[in-house]
Scaffold this motif. Sequence first.
Motif, PDB file in Angstrom:
ATOM      1  N   UNK A 132      39.118  46.022  44.823  1.00 38.40           N
ATOM      2  CA  UNK A 132      39.768  47.137  45.560  1.00 38.40           C
ATOM      3  C   UNK A 132      40.399  48.114  44.313  1.00 38.40           C
ATOM      4  N   UNK A 133      40.638  49.202  44.958  1.00 37.12           N
ATOM      5  CA  UNK A 133      41.243  50.360  44.033  1.00 37.12           C
ATOM      6  C   UNK A 133      42.481  50.982  44.940  1.00 37.12           C
ATOM      7  N   UNK A 134      43.212  51.323  44.130  1.00 32.78           N
ATOM      8  CA  UNK A 134      44.553  52.101  44.866  1.00 32.78           C
ATOM      9  C   UNK A 134      45.996  51.302  44.906  1.00 32.78           C
ATOM     10  N   UNK A 135      45.861  50.230  44.433  1.00 37.18           N
ATOM     11  CA  UNK A 135      46.872  49.356  44.256  1.00 37.18           C
ATOM     12  C   UNK A 135      47.877  49.495  42.906  1.00 37.18           C
ATOM     13  N   UNK A 136      48.972  49.279  42.930  1.00 35.84           N
ATOM     14  CA  UNK A 136      49.909  49.518  41.806  1.00 35.84           C
ATOM     15  C   UNK A 136      50.560  48.273  40.885  1.00 35.84           C
ATOM     16  N   UNK A 137      50.172  47.341  41.259  1.00 35.73           N
ATOM     17  CA  UNK A 137      50.844  46.210  40.697  1.00 35.73           C
ATOM     18  C   UNK A 137      50.223  44.734  41.092  1.00 35.73           C
ATOM     19  N   UNK A 138      50.316  43.754  40.195  1.00 37.65           N
ATOM     20  CA  UNK A 138      49.515  42.453  40.648  1.00 37.65           C
ATOM     21  C   UNK A 138      50.294  41.856  41.952  1.00 37.65           C
ATOM     22  N   UNK A 139      51.672  42.073  42.229  1.00 35.52           N
ATOM     23  CA  UNK A 139      52.045  41.486  43.215  1.00 35.52           C
ATOM     24  C   UNK A 139      51.402  42.141  44.673  1.00 35.52           C
ATOM     25  N   UNK A 140      51.372  43.543  44.416  1.00 36.92           N
ATOM     26  CA  UNK A 140      50.431  44.041  45.866  1.00 36.92           C
ATOM     27  C   UNK A 140      49.262  43.463  45.733  1.00 36.92           C
ATOM     28  N   UNK A 141      48.437  43.026  44.762  1.00 33.38           N
ATOM     29  CA  UNK A 141      46.976  42.699  44.756  1.00 33.38           C
ATOM     30  C   UNK A 141      47.099  41.361  45.464  1.00 33.38           C
ATOM     31  N   UNK A 142      48.143  40.365  45.151  1.00 29.75           N
ATOM     32  CA  UNK A 142      48.450  39.129  45.808  1.00 29.75           C
ATOM     33  C   UNK A 142      48.703  39.576  47.339  1.00 29.75           C
ATOM     34  N   UNK A 143      49.454  40.355  47.522  1.00 30.73           N
ATOM     35  CA  UNK A 143      49.593  40.757  49.184  1.00 30.73           C
ATOM     36  C   UNK A 143      48.446  41.096  49.869  1.00 30.73           C
ATOM     37  N   UNK A 144      47.409  41.873  49.079  1.00 33.06           N
ATOM     38  CA  UNK A 144      46.151  42.457  49.686  1.00 33.06           C
ATOM     39  C   UNK A 144      45.277  41.069  49.906  1.00 33.06           C
ATOM     40  N   UNK A 145      45.193  40.284  49.096  1.00 30.62           N
ATOM     41  CA  UNK A 145      44.405  39.014  49.051  1.00 30.62           C
ATOM     42  C   UNK A 145      44.998  38.186  50.234  1.00 30.62           C
ATOM     43  N   UNK A 146      46.292  37.947  50.618  1.00 29.67           N
ATOM     44  CA  UNK A 146      46.721  37.179  51.714  1.00 29.67           C
ATOM     45  C   UNK A 146      46.326  38.191  52.871  1.00 29.67           C
TER      46      UNK A 146
END
Length: 238
Positions: A132-146
């Motif tokens: 995915x693109x458009x996220x701004x941090x690793x924490x947001x990537x973790x949330x997106x995975x959940x």
Amino acid sequence: MIWLNHGKIRSIIDGKGDRCVNIRIEWLYKAKNGAETLFHSAPLPAAQVLMLVEDVMQTGRVKNIVLTDAYDSTWTLKELKKYVQEVASEPQNITIYFDGGFQQNTKTAGLGYVVYFEQDGKAYRMRKNAFVEGLISNNEAEYAALHLSIRELEELNVHHATVHFKGDSQVVIRQMAGDWPAYEKELAAWANKIDKRLEKLHITPMYEHVSRKQNEEADRLATQALNGITIDGRKELQ
């Protein structure tokens, strides 16, 4: 004699109540010498209760069996058998491992999750990832995975169930469990979105923080997504 409260039982059997039912057993046991005593069990999964009740009934020394769920509704043995047969065809005993990876220089993320569940008496594992693109941090990537793993639950038609979510992100696990506040607006938005989706599915989440080693499957999937490798597999486990 096994008692029944019809109102609540019907709503549960019809799929409107909690599909992950634990039941307490109460029974009067009569010994050979005539002595009697009352036994109570801890709340147990419905399938286990059915097995135990059918077993103790064969002794001929048990009477006045009462089966009660968390809503203080009582069940007949017939209702219990019907319920166990119905839920056997639905995914149950579900555990999800999730992880997100983020590359700061490209602002791209890899999401990965592994779903373990049982269905029709068999155990399965699903492994999936996404770039995915458009996220701004690793924490947001973790949330997106959940969040992506919960969309998978919708595809599996999981509802009215308890699901165990495991991840190595202290931030996501603690915030979703309500232990830590989410001050960042991006993370708060993800948390609200996830809560609403779970509420819509009537899923009760159980969050657990695990080490990176325990979460290595999901971590590997997230890394593979960042490297352009797509994984989408389902396997029956022995």
